[in-house]
Design a protein around this motif. Structure first.
Motif, PDB file in Angstrom:
ATOM      1  N   ASP A  58       0.903  -1.241   0.043  1.00  0.00           N
ATOM      2  CA  ASP A  58       0.005   0.026   0.025  1.00  0.00           C
ATOM      3  C   ASP A  58       0.805   1.129   0.087  1.00  0.00           C
ATOM      4  O   ASP A  58       0.191   2.416  -0.122  1.00  0.00           O
ATOM      5  CB  ASP A  58      -0.991   0.047   1.091  1.00  0.00           C
ATOM      6  N   ASP A  61       0.038   3.374  -2.823  1.00  0.00           N
ATOM      7  CA  ASP A  61      -1.269   3.944  -2.998  1.00  0.00           C
ATOM      8  C   ASP A  61      -1.935   4.861  -1.899  1.00  0.00           C
ATOM      9  O   ASP A  61      -2.640   5.404  -1.792  1.00  0.00           O
ATOM     10  CB  ASP A  61      -2.131   2.634  -3.035  1.00  0.00           C
ATOM     11  N   ASP A  62      -1.440   4.538  -0.573  1.00  0.00           N
ATOM     12  CA  ASP A  62      -2.143   5.023   0.540  1.00  0.00           C
ATOM     13  C   ASP A  62      -1.296   5.801   1.352  1.00  0.00           C
ATOM     14  O   ASP A  62      -1.541   6.408   2.401  1.00  0.00           O
ATOM     15  CB  ASP A  62      -2.569   3.809   1.270  1.00  0.00           C
ATOM     16  N   CYS A  65      -3.533   8.809   2.138  1.00  0.00           N
ATOM     17  CA  CYS A  65      -4.843   8.775   2.190  1.00  0.00           C
ATOM     18  C   CYS A  65      -5.357   8.445   3.953  1.00  0.00           C
ATOM     19  O   CYS A  65      -4.669   7.515   4.319  1.00  0.00           O
ATOM     20  CB  CYS A  65      -5.187   6.939   1.814  1.00  0.00           C
ATOM     21  N   PRO A  74      -9.883   4.488   1.421  1.00  0.00           N
ATOM     22  CA  PRO A  74      -9.226   5.718   1.218  1.00  0.00           C
ATOM     23  C   PRO A  74     -10.364   6.966   1.393  1.00  0.00           C
ATOM     24  O   PRO A  74     -11.194   6.787   1.018  1.00  0.00           O
ATOM     25  CB  PRO A  74      -8.750   5.621  -0.358  1.00  0.00           C
ATOM     26  N   LYS A  80      -6.133  11.161  -6.227  1.00  0.00           N
ATOM     27  CA  LYS A  80      -5.849  10.371  -7.344  1.00  0.00           C
ATOM     28  C   LYS A  80      -6.918   9.295  -7.217  1.00  0.00           C
ATOM     29  O   LYS A  80      -7.572   8.762  -6.495  1.00  0.00           O
ATOM     30  CB  LYS A  80      -4.448   9.657  -6.881  1.00  0.00           C
ATOM     31  N   GLU A  81      -7.091   8.687  -8.760  1.00  0.00           N
ATOM     32  CA  GLU A  81      -7.907   7.784  -8.847  1.00  0.00           C
ATOM     33  C   GLU A  81      -7.506   6.331  -8.348  1.00  0.00           C
ATOM     34  O   GLU A  81      -6.285   6.019  -8.490  1.00  0.00           O
ATOM     35  CB  GLU A  81      -8.327   7.534 -10.335  1.00  0.00           C
ATOM     36  N   HIS A  82      -8.327   5.381  -8.155  1.00  0.00           N
ATOM     37  CA  HIS A  82      -8.037   4.000  -7.812  1.00  0.00           C
ATOM     38  C   HIS A  82      -8.691   3.337  -8.802  1.00  0.00           C
ATOM     39  O   HIS A  82     -10.126   3.288  -8.968  1.00  0.00           O
ATOM     40  CB  HIS A  82      -8.424   3.778  -6.339  1.00  0.00           C
ATOM     41  N   ARG A  86      -7.758  -1.562  -6.722  1.00  0.00           N
ATOM     42  CA  ARG A  86      -7.653  -0.955  -5.553  1.00  0.00           C
ATOM     43  C   ARG A  86      -9.287  -1.225  -4.755  1.00  0.00           C
ATOM     44  O   ARG A  86      -8.964  -1.392  -3.647  1.00  0.00           O
ATOM     45  CB  ARG A  86      -7.428   0.625  -5.678  1.00  0.00           C
ATOM     46  N   ASN A  90      -9.573  -2.882  -1.146  1.00  0.00           N
ATOM     47  CA  ASN A  90     -10.313  -2.088   0.155  1.00  0.00           C
ATOM     48  C   ASN A  90     -11.273  -2.952   0.567  1.00  0.00           C
ATOM     49  O   ASN A  90     -11.454  -3.239   1.799  1.00  0.00           O
ATOM     50  CB  ASN A  90     -10.952  -0.900  -0.488  1.00  0.00           C
TER      51      ASN A  90
END
Length: 305
Positions: A58, A61-62, A65, A74, A80-82, A86, A90
């Motif tokens: 992560d 990505d996080d 977040c 998030p 930012k797009e997931h 993703r 989650n």
């Protein structure tokens, strides 16, 4: 019901979360019977834990977040797009966290639902009812559309209302508008947006009923806030006038209709002063004219200044 309660100062606060340690302390909105708290699942919403492997995965990505208190996903403020991967990840983490806390939670959920609250809200992604009420899955029955409009010809909304009242036996029907509503703002103007114009026409009818008083509000943002409130009020009245509610009250079912408004800028819910528990309450609200409603708004604004 007193007309000067169109928008009281009473609010319900959501809990706060710490971005640093990703913890959450959950409090339930005290809208339910306190004697039934043992049936709730607020205790499921706890510190988000990951394995070392997950944390490593992560990192990219996080890193920025914040974790949502309820969904554990998030924060919606992340720019930012997931992708789908993703989102699925989650979900896996969310499911795992709840199972660790209460292994049989999903098994019990699969056996049926007994929510006490039926929420009619806006489709706006910034107004997630479970999250802002801090309630777990299974505690809020929901219908959402553009600008939380309820009209007597909408069989979709009325079917959900009937199921909520007659089958689920909810105790609270909550109609919630929100400030900064794009649908209400669009209805204030004269632009054409295509298909959605048919839907916005319902809000424009509410606007026309209060046009003289709305015209006296020079600030456009405040005018929009006023229309948000009276649009929610109109939906409350439409729900109350439905044969579904009439039949429920006639058979002695204890179910009330509540009008709320959500302020996106503060995260707070505020009462609009509508707690309709029977036909008499409906009649009292129907007797309140537009000028009285707006006079009440002015009074409240002066007390806050």
């Amino acid at each position: 019901m007193a007309a000067d309660t169109i928008h009281t100062k009473e609010t319900f606060t959501t809990t706060t979360s710490s971005t640093e340690n990703i913890t959450t302390q959950v409090q339930a909105l005290d809208i339910k019977n306190p004697h039934n708290h043992h049936q709730h699942h607020h205790h499921l919403l706890h510190k988000y834990n990951t394995t070392e492997t997950d944390e490593a995965d992560d990192d990219d990505d996080d890193s920025c977040c914040a974790r949502s208190p309820v969904t554990l996903g998030p924060s919606p403020s992340v720019a930012k797009e997931h992708g789908l991967a993703r989102l699925i990840k989650n979900n896996r983490a969310w499911s795992k966290a709840i199972k660790e806390r209460q292994p049989d939670f999903f098994e019990k959920c699969s056996q049926g639902q007994q929510p006490k609250v039926f929420w009619i809200g806006c489709s706006d992604s910034r107004v997630p009812e479970n999250e802002l009420l801090q309630l777990a899955p299974g505690e809020v029955f929901t219908h959402r559309n553009i600008a939380n409009v309820v009209v007597s010809t909408d069989l979709n909304c009325l079917s959900v209302l009937q199921y909520a009242v007659e089958v689920l036996k909810v105790e609270h029907v909550v109609v919630c508008g929100h400030y900064g509503c794009g649908g209400v703002a669009a209805a204030l103007g004269d632009h054409s947006y295509g298909l959605i114009d048919h839907w916005l026409g319902n809000i424009k009818e509410v606007k026309a009923q209060h046009q003289d008083n709305l015209d006296q509000i020079l600030d456009q943002e405040e005018k929009c806030r006023a229309l948000v409130e009276i649009n929610a009020r109109n939906s409350v009245l439409t729900v109350a006038k439905s044969p579904i509610m009439k039949a429920a009250w006639e058979r002695g079912q204890k179910v009330e209709i509540v009008g709320l408004v959500y302020d996106i800028q503060t995260g707070l819910l505020g009462e609009l002063g509508y707690h309709l528990k029977n036909v008499e309450d409906l009649k009292a609200q129907l007797s309140v004219d537009s000028s009285t409603l707006f006079a009440a708004r002015d009074t409240i604004a002066n007390t806050r200044s």
